[in-house]
Design a protein around this motif. Structure first.
Motif, mmCIF file in Angstrom:
data_model
loop_
_atom_site.group_PDB
_atom_site.id
_atom_site.type_symbol
_atom_site.label_atom_id
_atom_site.label_comp_id
_atom_site.label_asym_id
_atom_site.label_seq_id
_atom_site.Cartn_x
_atom_site.Cartn_y
_atom_site.Cartn_z
ATOM 1 N N UNK A 101 -5.175 50.100 27.130
ATOM 2 C CA UNK A 101 -5.881 50.216 28.404
ATOM 3 C C UNK A 101 -7.351 50.434 28.101
ATOM 4 N N UNK A 102 -8.218 49.632 28.717
ATOM 5 C CA UNK A 102 -9.648 49.745 28.440
ATOM 6 C C UNK A 102 -10.493 49.668 29.693
ATOM 7 N N UNK A 103 -11.701 50.183 29.588
ATOM 8 C CA UNK A 103 -12.637 50.140 30.709
ATOM 9 C C UNK A 103 -14.046 50.366 30.187
ATOM 10 N N UNK A 104 -15.015 49.970 31.022
ATOM 11 C CA UNK A 104 -16.420 50.241 30.715
ATOM 12 C C UNK A 104 -16.882 51.453 31.514
ATOM 13 N N UNK A 127 -6.089 53.839 24.102
ATOM 14 C CA UNK A 127 -7.180 53.852 25.078
ATOM 15 C C UNK A 127 -8.449 53.361 24.408
ATOM 16 N N UNK A 128 -9.148 52.423 25.058
ATOM 17 C CA UNK A 128 -10.401 51.905 24.502
ATOM 18 C C UNK A 128 -11.509 51.975 25.544
ATOM 19 N N UNK A 129 -12.744 52.027 25.068
ATOM 20 C CA UNK A 129 -13.903 52.068 25.956
ATOM 21 C C UNK A 129 -14.937 51.060 25.473
ATOM 22 N N UNK A 130 -15.657 50.470 26.426
ATOM 23 C CA UNK A 130 -16.707 49.512 26.135
ATOM 24 C C UNK A 130 -18.050 50.115 26.554
#
Length: 386
Positions: A101-104, A127-130
């Motif tokens: 699951x990722x989001x900016x 979990x990832x972030x941009x």
């Protein structure tokens, strides 16, 4: 579609980008999903002082500061995490499991996304972030960056930290990639870009505080007082989106009576076509200008905008090339000196070398960005994060 990757609140991707990435990365690899942010209309229970009073025992604090903090904290937690926690958790418990699951920007404001991500993470999802702004990798104290580094992967605009390199990966920013070398002079005007700050401090940020605003506006007065009249007569000014009661436009009008305020349209589209861009703050707009490759003069108070030692060599090269200044006086003198021949100055080897080196590190942009993104999405969709 049951995709192994869900991305939400990717503000720098438009609908065409999302569709193209979905096709390029392979059917059922990624799902761009919108999680409707929580609002007042969703609240089920009102704030309960009795319930919140049981969360922390302030009498156990070891000093007066901690005691005060323990009293305040229970009253700052949103109702969705206390009174309405069960309701919102039940909303997402039956959603399909995913790998990633990722989001900016969703990690900042979208509580429904956070509920989903927390539930999924408890079942093994990553979990990832941009990166979504210009302060990351530059600012001496960057709280959003600290939170981003708690994710399993943090995709940045070109910079990394040696001691935390296992979590940081580089990915070209789509927004900047679309701006790369798009300068096309059409207006014989200088453009100054302003910034603003809420009058009352409501959260810790990367840069300046409300108390810094009087100095910020005083520096503007110094800048305008040193600027040649023939340049001021052609000045375009982009005010901040939010006024916050500082009277920004009134102040500018007093110093430059003939100023033209430009408030409509996208700022990068305007920067693409003006003769010179002037930016007096270290926010995302200066990275956009450097990426567009428009002639620009930058200045800000280096005692307010504190930068980390690792970034200093890159800033120093911009200073040596007379692109970046520590004070408004010398910045104004540089504008006076180069305005008539700004293109020749800007295209000099010294300036371009400094600009390109800075952009490679802090404004990673590539015209084939979608290929790199699609490849990375395919990779983490098939093998996961490792």
């Amino acid at each position: 579609f049951k995709s192994p990757i869900i991305l939400s609140d990717m503000y720098f991707l438009n609908k065409n980008d999302m569709l193209f990435l979905s096709l390029k990365s392979g059917v059922n690899t990624v799902n761009f999903r919108h999680f409707t942010p929580l609002g007042d209309r969703h609240h089920i229970n009102d704030l309960s002082l009795g319930l919140r009073g049981k969360l922390i025992n302030h009498q156990e604090a070891s000093n007066k500061f901690l005691s005060l903090l323990h009293k305040i904290l229970p009253h700052t937690i949103p109702t969705c995490y206390i009174e309405n926690y069960e309701f919102y958790r039940n909303e997402i418990k039956d959603l399909a499991s995913v790998k990633v699951i990722g989001s900016a920007v969703g990690w900042v404001f979208n509580e429904r996304l956070k509920f989903f991500a927390a539930e999924a993470a408890s079942k093994g999802s990553k979990i990832i972030e941009f990166q979504h702004g210009g302060g990351y990798g530059l600012s001496l104290a960057d709280l959003p960056e600290e939170l981003a580094l708690e994710k399993d992967i943090f995709y940045t605009w070109g910079w990394s930290l040696k001691e935390k390199n296992n979590k940081i990966r580089l990915l070209p920013n789509p927004h900047l990639s679309k701006l790369k070398d798009k300068y096309n002079l059409k207006l014989d005007n200088p453009l100054m870009v302003g910034v603003n700050m809420p009058r009352y401090h409501f959260r810790f940020g990367n840069y300046f505080f409300p108390d810094d605003m009087p100095k910020y506006f005083a520096d503007k007065k110094i800048f305008f007082s040193c600027l040649y009249d023939e340049i001021k007569k052609r000045l375009l000014y982009r005010p901040s989106i939010y006024e916050y009661g500082w009277g920004e436009k009134e102040l500018i009008k007093q110093e430059v009576p003939n100023v033209k305020f430009v408030e409509n349209g996208r700022l990068p589209d305007l920067m693409k076509k003006v003769k010179l861009v002037i930016i007096d703050h270290c926010h995302t707009s200066f990275l956009e200008a450097l990426t567009i490759n428009v002639p620009c003069v930058l200045y800000w108070d280096h005692d307010i905008y504190l930068m980390r030692p690792e970034a200093e060599p890159y800033f120093e090269e911009l200073r040596r090339a007379n692109v970046l200044f520590k004070d408004p006086l010398h910045a104004a003198k540089q504008v006076n000196r180069i305005f008539d021949n700004s293109k020749d100055w800007w295209l000099s080897k010294e300036v371009q070398d400094a600009r390109q080196k800075f952009c490679r590190r802090f404004a990673y942009a590539r015209k084939d960005w979608f290929k790199i993104w699609a490849g990375e999405l395919r990779r983490i969709g098939s093998v996961g994060i490792n």
